[in-house]
Design a protein around this motif. Structure first.
Motif, PDB file in Angstrom:
ATOM      1  N   ARG A   1       0.856  -1.184   0.000  1.00  0.00           N
ATOM      2  CA  ARG A   1       0.000   0.000   0.000  1.00  0.00           C
ATOM      3  C   ARG A   1       0.892   1.234   0.000  1.00  0.00           C
ATOM      4  O   ARG A   1       1.226   1.780   1.039  1.00  0.00           O
ATOM      5  CB  ARG A   1      -0.888  -0.001   1.250  1.00  0.00           C
ATOM      6  N   CYS A   2       1.325   1.631  -1.216  1.00  0.00           N
ATOM      7  CA  CYS A   2       2.267   2.747  -1.284  1.00  0.00           C
ATOM      8  C   CYS A   2       2.261   3.317  -2.697  1.00  0.00           C
ATOM      9  O   CYS A   2       2.290   2.567  -3.670  1.00  0.00           O
ATOM     10  CB  CYS A   2       3.663   2.248  -0.916  1.00  0.00           C
ATOM     11  N   PHE A   3       2.246   4.648  -2.798  1.00  0.00           N
ATOM     12  CA  PHE A   3       2.218   5.297  -4.111  1.00  0.00           C
ATOM     13  C   PHE A   3       3.498   5.080  -4.919  1.00  0.00           C
ATOM     14  O   PHE A   3       3.504   5.263  -6.119  1.00  0.00           O
ATOM     15  CB  PHE A   3       1.951   6.798  -3.957  1.00  0.00           C
ATOM     16  N   LEU A   4       4.570   4.680  -4.261  1.00  0.00           N
ATOM     17  CA  LEU A   4       5.813   4.425  -5.006  1.00  0.00           C
ATOM     18  C   LEU A   4       5.631   3.304  -6.024  1.00  0.00           C
ATOM     19  O   LEU A   4       6.389   3.187  -6.969  1.00  0.00           O
ATOM     20  CB  LEU A   4       6.934   4.011  -4.045  1.00  0.00           C
ATOM     21  N   TYR A   5       4.621   2.481  -5.793  1.00  0.00           N
ATOM     22  CA  TYR A   5       4.431   1.309  -6.653  1.00  0.00           C
ATOM     23  C   TYR A   5       3.185   1.411  -7.521  1.00  0.00           C
ATOM     24  O   TYR A   5       2.832   0.470  -8.207  1.00  0.00           O
ATOM     25  CB  TYR A   5       4.373   0.033  -5.788  1.00  0.00           C
ATOM     26  N   SER A   6       2.485   2.543  -7.480  1.00  0.00           N
ATOM     27  CA  SER A   6       1.282   2.671  -8.308  1.00  0.00           C
ATOM     28  C   SER A   6       1.560   3.636  -9.449  1.00  0.00           C
ATOM     29  O   SER A   6       2.434   4.496  -9.346  1.00  0.00           O
ATOM     30  CB  SER A   6       0.112   3.193  -7.461  1.00  0.00           C
ATOM     31  N   ASN A   7       0.814   3.490 -10.545  1.00  0.00           N
ATOM     32  CA  ASN A   7       1.013   4.386 -11.696  1.00  0.00           C
ATOM     33  C   ASN A   7       0.809   5.826 -11.282  1.00  0.00           C
ATOM     34  O   ASN A   7       1.581   6.710 -11.636  1.00  0.00           O
ATOM     35  CB  ASN A   7       0.020   4.028 -12.810  1.00  0.00           C
ATOM     36  N   GLU A   8      -0.250   6.018 -10.493  1.00  0.00           N
ATOM     37  CA  GLU A   8      -0.581   7.365 -10.045  1.00  0.00           C
ATOM     38  C   GLU A   8       0.608   8.004  -9.311  1.00  0.00           C
ATOM     39  O   GLU A   8       0.977   9.151  -9.545  1.00  0.00           O
ATOM     40  CB  GLU A   8      -1.757   7.256  -9.069  1.00  0.00           C
ATOM     41  N   GLY A   9       1.218   7.237  -8.441  1.00  0.00           N
ATOM     42  CA  GLY A   9       2.339   7.728  -7.649  1.00  0.00           C
ATOM     43  C   GLY A   9       3.559   7.992  -8.526  1.00  0.00           C
ATOM     44  O   GLY A   9       4.265   8.979  -8.342  1.00  0.00           O
TER      45      GLY A   9
END
Ligand SMILES: Nc1ncnc2c1ncn2[C@@H]1O[C@H](COP(=O)(O)OP(=O)(O)OP(=O)(O)O)[C@@H](O)[C@H]1O
Ligand SMILES: [Mg+2]
Length: 333
Positions: free
Chosen positions: A317-325
């Motif tokens: 659960r972390c933005f470092l790993y999402s496209n958005e992030g």
């Protein structure tokens, strides 16, 4: 496909207190296969015990309430079971070793009585059979001279022996799931190692699934197949124990691992995670970990991250790993 024993889906447990709603567990999902061990780690107050108590349906109510979600044990949903049905499930299918043995053991009843009571209720054994089985269980958990010890009261045993007695009570009816909530925190290191070995052995012998709750990552490394890292009532990372220790993904997990003391570290001081777990009745906006996170981006301060599934089947659960992030990070550069 391995057989699933437990499936927890979108579980939320809140406490309604005078200071407001405490979001102790917020939308937590995980599963556990037969014969495997899931480690649950996180700092104090992250929701580990509430997870265990929710599965046992032992959340103190009021002020606590399981507000949503599903708990499926052996293909049966247990959230809508009656009190009586739950009493049968507890002990028979799920057993728990509590954080403080003295609160879980009844001080005015002998150890033997407490094991036999469970055997007589759940396995319908008569007095003689129950006593024999209880002695056998005490021997299995490594209590010397069980024929004599069986008539002792909890206060007559040492801390390590009490913990063993609790394991004996928990395991006497061969539960499919054993939940251990910090089973070794109060014990010295050698006894701790023995108890962990014992749980591992019993798990192999009886094919029991285990949930091992602890804030000690060393313990998790020794016993777990998979690990769930919790923070402020949320699942931050879920992966195999091997992957988690080789390559922790979440900055929180990384920080937890860096704070383990090792003999070889040359640093004078241990790395600590600065700041504290937020109050669960007054949570920060955005990612709950962002005020303490060294990799915090702008988006982390305003938006709650969803769980991201990685190619390797891990969850974080972390933005470092999402496209958005990632877009956010690129825009910022
Ligand atoms: N009976 C209760 N009333 C109000 N809040 C509660 C109650 N029980 C637990 N909580 C809150 O729920 C949150 C999670 O608590 P929990 O006991 O699950 O933490 P934990 O991860 O087990 O911590 P520890 O490592 O200290 O055992 C905490 O913020 C706690 O204050
Ligand atoms: Mg706890």
């Amino acid at each position: 496909m391995k057989d699933k024993l437990l499936e927890v889906k979108n579980l939320s447990t809140y406490f309604y207190t005078t200071e407001g709603v405490v979001y102790a567990l917020d939308d937590v999902s995980f599963s556990l296969n037969k014969g495997e061990t899931l480690g649950i780690v996180g700092e104090s107050g992250s929701g580990k015990s509430v997870t265990a108590l929710s599965i046992m349906r032992l959340v103190q109510s009021p002020p606590g309430k399981i507000v949503s979600g599903e708990i499926i044990l052996d293909n049966e949903s247990i959230l809508n079971k009656s009190k009586e049905e739950m009493q049968n499930i507890r002990g028979d299918k799920v057993a728990m070793i509590f954080q403080e043995p003295m609160t879980a053991l009844n001080p005015v009843l002998t150890i033997g009585y407490q094991i036999m009571e469970s055997l007589r209720i759940h396995q319908k054994l008569n007095k003689k059979e129950a006593r024999e089985k209880a002695i056998d269980m005490l021997r299995k958990v490594g209590i010397a001279n069980p024929e004599k010890r069986i008539d002792d009261y909890p206060h007559q045993l040492s801390g390590g022996m009490r913990q063993r007695a609790m394991i004996a009570i928990a395991l006497c009816c061969n539960p499919s799931l054993l939940i251990c909530d910090e089973p070794t925190t109060a014990l010295d290191v050698t006894i701790q190692a023995q108890i962990l070995e014992l749980i591992n052995k019993l798990k192999k012998d009886l094919n029991t699934s285990v949930i091992m709750i602890t804030h000690d990552l060393g313990v998790v490394a020794q016993v777990s197949d998979n690990v769930m890292v919790m923070y402020a009532g949320k699942e931050m990372e879920y992966s195999s124990a091997k992957d988690l220790f080789m390559k922790p993904l979440h900055p929180y997990t990384q920080a937890l691992l860096e704070s383990i003391p090792t003999v070889n570290k040359n640093e004078e001081r241990l790395t600590v995670i600065e700041g504290m777990v937020p109050s669960l009745s007054n949570r920060p906006e955005g990612c709950l970990f962002h005020p303490r996170c060294h990799k915090c981006m702008d988006i982390c301060k305003i938006k709650r991250p969803e769980l991201v599934k990685t190619k390797e089947g891990r969850e974080v659960r972390c933005f470092l790993y999402s496209n958005e992030g990632r877009e956010e990070e690129n825009n910022g550069k």
